[in-house]
Design a protein around this motif. Structure first.
Motif, PDB file in Angstrom:
ATOM      1  N   SER A 311     119.042  58.666   3.518  1.00  0.00           N
ATOM      2  CA  SER A 311     117.613  58.019   3.562  1.00  0.00           C
ATOM      3  C   SER A 311     117.075  58.433   4.601  1.00  0.00           C
ATOM      4  CB  SER A 311     117.947  56.323   3.620  1.00  0.00           C
ATOM      5  OG  SER A 311     118.454  56.062   4.918  1.00  0.00           O
ATOM      6  N   TRP A 380     115.476  61.032  -2.071  1.00  0.00           N
ATOM      7  CA  TRP A 380     114.537  59.843  -1.322  1.00  0.00           C
ATOM      8  C   TRP A 380     112.942  60.211  -1.502  1.00  0.00           C
ATOM      9  CZ3 TRP A 380     116.807  55.142   0.077  1.00  0.00           C
ATOM     10  CH2 TRP A 380     118.356  55.252   0.051  1.00  0.00           C
ATOM     11  N   LEU A 386     113.952  56.026  -4.941  1.00  0.00           N
ATOM     12  CA  LEU A 386     114.986  57.188  -5.160  1.00  0.00           C
ATOM     13  C   LEU A 386     114.038  58.007  -6.360  1.00  0.00           C
ATOM     14  CD1 LEU A 386     118.561  55.986  -5.018  1.00  0.00           C
ATOM     15  CD2 LEU A 386     117.286  57.463  -3.576  1.00  0.00           C
TER      16      LEU A 386
END
Length: 420
Positions: A311, A380, A386
């Protein structure tokens, strides 16, 4: 009036980071075109025609945030006769025009006493993150041969950078590996070469290397190094453990996602435990453990993570979980396996959900945060969304609500989509 002007300026200042952080999205079409899409609306923005051979080898295509596209065919060592004769060029779209650059493949053979000394090199390029350079890496083995049988080799690993036209070469590092004997007659089977991993969006301030011995039946990983840019010099730092298959890393290389692949060979798929690890400042956490999750040691089906993406804050990691077979295919026992109906049933049930996207927290005891069956991870879009592939279509998936922004953009698989 002054208050309004100040308010507008404040809004602009607040919005600037959001603008600069906007991702770029490219999809390789079946026509051989790369199409850039707006990642918010999925509207097409521009088209770039790639060389015909690029469509057959999407893993050899790279794209950076600047919109540069590089296609560089992989050339294996030792060189084949065709590789020695043929011309080798890489193709690059610099954001405005396309050009080809000589790959500088080298082959030199000379007598060395009663032996033949063969020196070869096949440099491989990477884009830079800022779009100003190409980074080049090459193993240069010098093999001693007698009657075309390898006796020994000395490998020199070289790294340098050029401008985007392949000119103005600047040396970065050069490492000579120890002399190595080749008892099987093939140096690839017993002697190391250096494998390179670099960020998907281009090299900025680090890259990773691992000394790898291909072996006859199993690969051996000997030593990994993180090269970090400090000022104008690249500094080498040896990692505590060798890396096997790097899947992702954060922008500084201090957080690394690594897969431990199955050691299966010789027709077997499941001879060890596939794992995916996150390495943070010397600490390791396991975010995927095949046998702990699927209890599949008795059957020759392997579950593994085909890709992974950290992330933006590196506090979570998303992966695609897949397997070496499908639920409607026969499953045989593993090499040392014993029939276990309950285990077989659980495996088939798990296969029905794959491929699947899973998100785990990055901590000492990782927690599952999200699981999306029948999906493939792209990356991401931002901290909350996502980009995934469902039914061969791109979908923005909201991690908080489970909501989807569906598109009509077709994607054959994750290798054909480039989110930067």
């Amino acid at each position: 009036m002054q208050k309004k002007v100040g308010y507008v300026i404040a809004l602009l200042l607040m919005s600037t980071p959001l603008i600069t952080q906007t991702k770029r999205l490219w999809v390789l079409q079946s026509s051989g075109e790369m199409v850039e899409y707006d990642p918010t609306t999925f509207a097409p923005k521009q088209h770039v025609k790639l060389p015909p051979e690029a469509l057959k080898s999407p893993s050899n295509i790279s794209v950076n945030r600047q919109g540069q596209i590089l296609f560089a065919p992989t050339i294996s060592l030792p060189l084949s006769e065709a590789d020695v004769i043929d011309a080798h060029k890489i193709w690059i779209w610099n954001g405005h025009t396309a050009t080809s650059i000589d790959q500088a493949v080298e082959h030199k053979s000379e007598e060395h006493g009663s032996n033949q000394a063969v020196t070869e090199s096949a440099p491989f390029p990477y884009l830079s993150a800022d779009g100003n350079h190409l980074f080049w890496f090459a193993n240069q083995p010098r093999r001693l041969q007698r009657e075309e049988v390898d006796l020994s080799t000395t490998v020199t690993f070289q790294a340098w950078r050029t401008d985007v036209e392949g000119k103005a070469r600047e040396e970065m590092t050069s490492t000579k590996l120890p002399d190595c004997r080749c008892p099987t007659g093939s140096c690839d089977e017993s002697c190391p070469s250096v494998a390179v991993w670099a960020p998907d969006d281009g090299i900025q301030n680090f890259f990773l290397t691992t000394q790898v011995v291909a072996g006859q039946t199993a690969t051996t990983y000997k030593e990994s190094t993180r090269y970090q840019l400090e000022g104008s010099k690249w500094t080498a730092n040896t990692l505590s453990q060798p890396l096997q298959r790097v899947l992702d890393a954060n922008s500084s290389g201090s957080v690394i996602v690594e897969a431990i692949p199955d050691t299966g060979c010789c027709g077997w798929s499941n001879q060890s435990n596939d794992q995916t690890l996150v390495l943070v400042d010397g600490k390791t956490s396991t975010i995927f453990d095949e046998q702990a999750t699927y209890k599949n040691a008795d059957y020759d089906v392997s579950f593994y993570t085909s890709n992974a993406r950290l992330s933006p804050d590196a506090g979570r990691v998303a992966v695609t979980i897949t397997a070496t077979t499908q639920s409607n295919k026969a499953i045989q026992l593993s090499e040392q396996g014993q029939a276990n109906p309950e285990e077989s049933q659980l495996i088939r049930k798990a296969l029905l959900e794959l491929p699947a996207v899973e998100v785990k927290s990055v901590e000492d005891a990782p927690r599952r945060l999200t699981f999306v069956p029948h999906a493939v991870l792209v990356g991401w879009l931002n901290d909350k969304e996502l980009l995934i592939i469902e039914n061969h279509l791109l979908v923005a998936y909201n991690l908080g609500t489970g909501g989807r922004r569906r598109s009509t953009v077709k994607a054959e698989d994750g290798l054909h989509v480039f989110l930067r």
